[in-house]
Design a protein around this motif. Structure first.
Motif, short mmCIF file in Angstrom:
data_model
loop_
_atom_site.label_atom_id
_atom_site.label_comp_id
_atom_site.label_asym_id
_atom_site.label_seq_id
_atom_site.Cartn_x
_atom_site.Cartn_y
_atom_site.Cartn_z
N HIS A 107 0.84 -1.16 -0.09
CA HIS A 107 0.08 0.24 0.09
C HIS A 107 0.91 1.30 0.17
CE1 HIS A 107 1.15 -0.77 4.42
NE2 HIS A 107 1.02 0.71 4.44
N LEU A 108 2.07 1.18 0.35
CA LEU A 108 2.75 2.40 0.81
C LEU A 108 4.07 2.47 -0.29
CD1 LEU A 108 3.82 4.46 2.94
CD2 LEU A 108 5.05 2.71 4.17
N VAL A 109 4.42 1.53 -0.92
CA VAL A 109 5.25 1.47 -2.12
C VAL A 109 4.42 1.06 -3.44
CG1 VAL A 109 7.61 0.45 -3.03
CG2 VAL A 109 7.30 0.87 -0.46
N VAL A 110 4.28 2.14 -4.10
CA VAL A 110 3.02 1.76 -5.12
C VAL A 110 3.64 2.03 -6.47
CG1 VAL A 110 1.29 3.02 -5.85
CG2 VAL A 110 1.62 2.99 -3.57
N PRO A 111 3.44 1.07 -7.21
CA PRO A 111 3.92 1.25 -8.58
C PRO A 111 3.59 2.64 -9.13
CG PRO A 111 2.72 -0.62 -8.39
CD PRO A 111 2.26 0.18 -6.94
N GLU A 112 4.47 3.10 -10.04
CA GLU A 112 4.33 4.36 -10.83
C GLU A 112 5.19 4.39 -12.13
OE1 GLU A 112 2.98 7.45 -8.99
OE2 GLU A 112 2.80 7.93 -11.18
N LYS A 113 4.45 4.52 -13.35
CA LYS A 113 5.30 4.45 -14.57
C LYS A 113 5.88 5.76 -14.44
CE LYS A 113 5.01 0.20 -16.11
NZ LYS A 113 4.14 -0.54 -16.67
N MET A 114 7.13 5.80 -15.00
CA MET A 114 7.92 6.90 -15.19
C MET A 114 8.02 7.22 -16.72
SD MET A 114 9.28 9.22 -13.21
CE MET A 114 9.59 8.65 -11.68
N LEU A 115 7.65 8.49 -16.99
CA LEU A 115 7.98 8.73 -18.70
C LEU A 115 9.14 9.85 -18.62
CD1 LEU A 115 6.43 9.06 -21.30
CD2 LEU A 115 5.86 11.29 -20.46
N LEU A 116 9.71 9.29 -19.97
CA LEU A 116 11.21 9.94 -19.99
C LEU A 116 11.23 10.48 -21.48
CD1 LEU A 116 14.08 10.00 -19.06
CD2 LEU A 116 14.47 7.89 -20.18
N PRO A 117 11.02 11.95 -21.61
CA PRO A 117 10.69 12.10 -22.85
C PRO A 117 11.99 12.29 -23.58
CG PRO A 117 10.40 14.07 -21.26
CD PRO A 117 10.60 12.84 -20.57
N LEU A 118 11.92 12.24 -24.75
CA LEU A 118 13.39 12.37 -25.56
C LEU A 118 13.50 13.43 -26.55
CD1 LEU A 118 13.93 8.50 -26.20
CD2 LEU A 118 14.73 9.84 -24.40
N TYR A 119 14.40 14.16 -26.87
CA TYR A 119 14.84 15.10 -27.69
C TYR A 119 15.90 14.72 -28.68
CZ TYR A 119 11.94 17.29 -23.99
OH TYR A 119 11.13 17.58 -23.02
N GLU A 120 15.75 15.18 -30.00
CA GLU A 120 16.56 15.11 -31.04
C GLU A 120 18.03 15.76 -30.71
OE1 GLU A 120 14.66 15.31 -35.03
OE2 GLU A 120 14.90 13.41 -33.98
N LYS A 121 18.03 17.15 -30.03
CA LYS A 121 19.29 17.67 -29.66
C LYS A 121 19.71 17.49 -28.45
CE LYS A 121 18.84 20.65 -33.70
NZ LYS A 121 17.54 21.13 -33.95
N LYS A 122 19.31 17.04 -27.44
CA LYS A 122 19.70 16.73 -26.05
C LYS A 122 19.69 15.45 -25.51
CE LYS A 122 15.83 19.31 -23.94
NZ LYS A 122 15.29 20.24 -23.08
N GLY A 123 20.33 14.97 -24.50
CA GLY A 123 19.95 13.79 -23.86
C GLY A 123 20.76 12.57 -24.65
N LEU A 124 20.49 11.42 -24.34
CA LEU A 124 21.07 10.25 -24.99
C LEU A 124 20.56 9.96 -26.24
CD1 LEU A 124 21.38 7.85 -21.94
CD2 LEU A 124 23.21 8.94 -23.05
N GLY A 125 19.47 10.18 -26.69
CA GLY A 125 18.70 9.87 -28.00
C GLY A 125 17.97 8.83 -27.82
N TYR A 126 17.16 8.12 -28.85
CA TYR A 126 16.31 7.00 -28.88
C TYR A 126 17.00 5.43 -28.59
CZ TYR A 126 12.04 4.65 -30.04
OH TYR A 126 11.18 3.50 -30.03
N TRP A 127 17.82 5.49 -29.34
CA TRP A 127 18.62 4.15 -29.21
C TRP A 127 19.40 3.89 -28.11
CZ3 TRP A 127 16.20 0.66 -31.77
CH2 TRP A 127 15.42 1.00 -32.77
#
Ligand code: FAD
Length: 558
Positions: A107-127
Motif C-alpha cells: 500500500h505504501l510502495v506503489v507502482p508508478e510508471k515514469m515517462l522519459l521524454p526524448l529530444y533530438e538535440k539533447k540527452g542520450l537519444g532514442y537508441w
C-alpha cells in the motif's frame, strides 16, 4: 477516547507512555547493539538486528525520519542516472530491492510508471535510451508489463500533452515505485519494535564511554525529561546520516574518508498550476534531470544537487533553489507559466555522501560505505532509501561477525517481514479496500483522502475508522483528522504537533492549508492526551506556525 494516564499501556502500544517505561529501564539494561539515528538507515538496522535476536536499542535526537528520510524524492527507484555513471552494482542492488520493498508494504510502495521524454538535440537519444533501459530492466530483474516501453513522438505527447510539441522526438516509459519516505521509516521502526527493539525519539547521543579502549556505552540526553543518562552496549552503530562525521569526531575517528553533503530541494505546486498526468523525469537546461510527480491535489518537483556547507540542523529552500526548479519546468513545459507565488510548500534535504576528490555534487557515488573505528564504533553513510534493507543486512552481519559469532542468531530474513500489521497481499488488494473504506465514511470525505489514508496506513485504517466513530465533531474532515491523530499518538510515538503534521501525515508539504484549518483542534486533543500545560500547548502551536512560514520563506527573502 483518550485513555486516562494511569492505565498501563497495551501490548500493541507505541506511545509516550511506553516511552516513559522504556526510559526508566535504560540505566539498568545492557544492549547487544545501540543504533544512533532514527532515519531509514537506523530503522532498517534496528529491524534486522532485533528480528535476528539481538537486544536492540535505537535512539533518535529529534523525531524519527526528521533528517534526510523525510526530505527525499520519495521514490523507491533503481536510479537510472547511476547507469550513466556505470554503477552497475548499485543499479542491480537497488533495482532489485524495489520489488522486495513493494511486496513488504504494497500500500505504501506503489507502482508508478515514469515517462522519459526524448529530444533530438539533447540527452542520450532514442537508441541509447532504449539500450540503457533494457540493461536497467535486466539488472533489476524487471519482467512482463513492467519492462520498459519505447514510445513514438505521438504516443509520448498523448501520455503528456504539456510537453513541447516542437522539441519532443519520442519517449520511454519504465517502472518505478513512489512512497512516503517518513512513513516507510516509521513503519520500519514500528516493525522493529514488534520484533523486540526499543526505539526512542528525542534521545540524543552526546558522547561515548570507553572500557579498555573500546566503546562500551553511550552518554545520552533525553530532550523530553531534560536529563542525561548513560546506557551500556556491546556494539554501537552510528547511522546518523548527515551527522555521521559529527559523531565520528566525538569518537576521535574522523580520519580518511569523510562525508560530502549535497543539498536537494523539492517544490510543491497545486495540480491545477502544473497538471502533469503522470510521473515524469526530464532534462533541465544545465543537463541535469529532475522529477515531476503528481500526488493527490499537488505536483511536486525536484531535485537540485548543490554542495552544502551550512548548518546541518537548519536546511531551507532558498529563492535560488526554487527559481532553478521553476526554470527547469518552464523550459520543458512551455505553456506552464509559474512564479514563486505559485509554490505552496517545499522541502530541503541533505545527501550524506562519501567525498571523492575532484567530483562535483552530481557525480558523487550514492553507494553506502561502512567505517569501523579503532574503538569499535561502526559508522554507515551514503546509500539510498531504496537500499536500506540490504545496507542493514551488511551492518548486522558485521556486528554478528565481530561480537556474536558464537551465538545461534538467525540469518537475515527481513525480505520476509511485512512492514505493517495485517498487510495487504498486493497492490490490487490495497486498491479494492478503498471501496470498503468508502462505505464507512460520509460522502463529504473526498476519495482522494481515502486513497491517502490507505497509502499511508494500509489496513490500520480500520483502527482510525473505529476512532472516527467515537469522535463527536460536526465537521467530518476534522473528526477524521483527529481520529488519525489519536491513532498516531497511541501507535506511532507522536509526541508533538510537528511529528504529526510533518512526518506522520506529510501535511506540511502536501496540504499546508489543512493544517491551518485543524491546528487548534489538534493542539487541544494533544494537550488532553499528553497532559500539556497551556504554555506548552501555545509553544507547540507557535512552532507549527513558524514551520509553515519556513517552507515558503524564500518568497519574502528577495
Ligand atoms: P537520516 O534520515 O538523516 O537519519 C539520520 C538520523 O540520525 C536523523 O534523523 C538525525 O536526527 C539522527 N541523529 C543525528 N545525530 C544524532 C545523535 N547524536 N543522536 C541521536 N540521533 C542522531 N533515496 C531513494 O532511494 N529514493 C529517492 O527518491 C531519494 N531522493 C532523495 C532526494 C534528496 C533531495 C535527498 C537529499 C536524498 C534522496 N535519497 C533518495 C537518499 C535518501 O533519502 C537517503 O539516503 C536516506 O534518507 C538517508 O537516511 P539516513 O537514515 O542515513 O539519514
Amino acid at each position: 477516547m483518550n485513555e486516562p494516564e494511569k492505565n498501563a499501556p497495551s501490548v500493541n502500544e507505541f506511545s509516550h507512555r511506553v516511552r516513559s517505561l522504556w526510559m526508566a529501564e535504560l540505566n539498568t539494561n545492557k544492549f547487544d547493539v545501540i543504533i544512533i539515528g532514527g532515519g531509514i538507515t537506523g530503522a532498517g538496522i534496528a529491524l534486522d538486528a532485533a528480528s535476528r535476536g539481538l537486544n536492540t536499542l535505537l535512539i533518535e535526537q529529534n523525531d524519527f525520519a526528521s533528517g534526510t528520510s523525510s526530505r527525499s524524492t520519495k521514490l523507491i527507484h533503481g536510479g537510472l542516472r547511476y547507469l550513466k555513471q556505470l554503477e552497475f552494482g548499485l543499479v542491480k542492488e537497488v533495482g532489485s530491492e524495489r520489488a522486495v520493498i513493494h511486496r513488504l508494504a504494497p500500500h505504501l510502495v506503489v507502482p508508478e510508471k515514469m515517462l522519459l521524454p526524448l529530444y533530438e538535440k539533447k540527452g542520450l537519444g532514442y537508441w541509447l535510451t532504449s539500450i540503457g533501459l533494457k540493461i536497467y530492466d535486466f539488472l533489476a530483474g524487471v519482467t512482463g508489463d513492467d519492462q520498459r516501453k519505447m514510445l513514438s513522438r505521438r504516443q509520448t505527447l498523448r501520455y503528456e500533452p504539456l510537453l513541447d510539441t516542437q522539441g519532443v522526438s519520442g519517449g520511454a516509459l519504465y517502472a518505478e515505485y513512489r512512497t512516503d519516505d517518513a512513513r516507510l521509516t516509521i513503519e520500519t521502526i514500528k516493525t522493529a519494535v514488534k520484533n523486540g527493539a526499543r526505539c526512542i525519539n528525542y534521545l540524543e547521543a552526546i558522547d561515548f564511554i570507553y572500557a579498555d579502549g573500546k566503546v562500551s556505552a553511550v552518554k545520552m540526553r533525553d530532550h523530553v525529561e531534560n536529563r542525561e543518562l548513560t546506557v551500556k552496549a556491546v556494539t554501537v552503530v552510528n547511522a546518523a546520516g548527515p551527522w555521521v562525521d559529527k559523531l565520528r569526531s566525538k569518537n576521535n575517528s574522523l580520519h580518511g574518508k569523510r562525508l560530502h553533503l549535497t543539498k536537494g530541494v523539492h517544490v510543491v505546486l497545486p495540480a491545477e498550476k502544473f497538471p502533469v498526468r503522470q510521473a515524469i523525469y526530464f532534462d533541465v537546461p544545465d543537463g541535469r534531470m529532475i522529477f515531476a510527480i503528481p500526488r493527490g491535489r499537488v505536483t511536486y518537483v525536484g531535485t537540485t544537487d548543490t554542495n552544502y556547507e551550512g548548518d546541518i540542523n537548519q536546511v531551507f529552500t532558498t529563492r535560488e533553489d526554487a527559481l532553478y526548479v521553476l526554470h527547469g519546468i518552464t523550459s520543458t513545459f512551455p505553456t506552464i507559466l509559474l512564479t514563486l507565488n505559485d509554490i505552496e510548500s517545499s522541502w530541503a534535504g541533505l545527501r550524506p555522501l562519501i567525498h571523492e576528490e575532484g567530483k562535483s555534487a552530481s557525480e558523487l557515488s550514492r553507494k553506502d560505505e561502512i567505517f569501523i573505528s579503532e574503538s569499535g564504533l561502526i559508522s554507515i553513510a551514503g546509500g539510498k532509501l531504496t537500499g536500506f534493507r540490504k545496507m542493514a543486512e551488511r551492518v548486522v552481519n558485521l556486528i554478528i561477525k565481530r561480537s556474536f559469532e558464537d551465538s545461534t542468531l538467525k540469518k537475515c530474513f527481513t525480505d520476509q517481514i511485512r512492514l505493517t500489521p495485517d498487510s495487504f497481499k498486493n497492490f490490487r488488494e490495497a486498491h479494492a479496500y478503498q471501496r470498503v473504506v468508502r462505505t464507512r465514511l460520509p460522502q463529504d470525505i473526498p476519495d482522494e483522502t481515502i486513497r491517502y489514508l490507505i497509502e499511508s496506513y494500509g489496513k490500520q485504517v480500520d483502527d482510525i475508522l473505529n476512532r472516527f466513530q467515537s469522535h463527536k465533531e460536526s465537521d467530518a474532515a476534522q473528526r477524521l483528522l483527529l481520529a488519525e491523530l489519536d491513532f498516531s499518538i497511541q501507535h506511532e510515538m507522536t509526541i508533538s504537533l510537528e511529528d504529526f503534521f510533518v512526518r506522520r501525515t506529510g501535511l506540511l508539504y502536501f496540504d499546508i492549508e489543512k493544517i491551518s484549518r485543524h491546528l487548534q483542534a489538534a493542539a487541544s486533543l494533544m494537550k488532553d492526551s499528553l497532559g500539556w500545560s497551556v504554555q506548552e500547548c501555545d509553544r507547540q502551536v507557535k512552532r507549527m506556525r513558524s514551520l509553515m512560514a519556513e517552507v515558503t520563506a524564500f518568497k519574502s527573502n528577495a
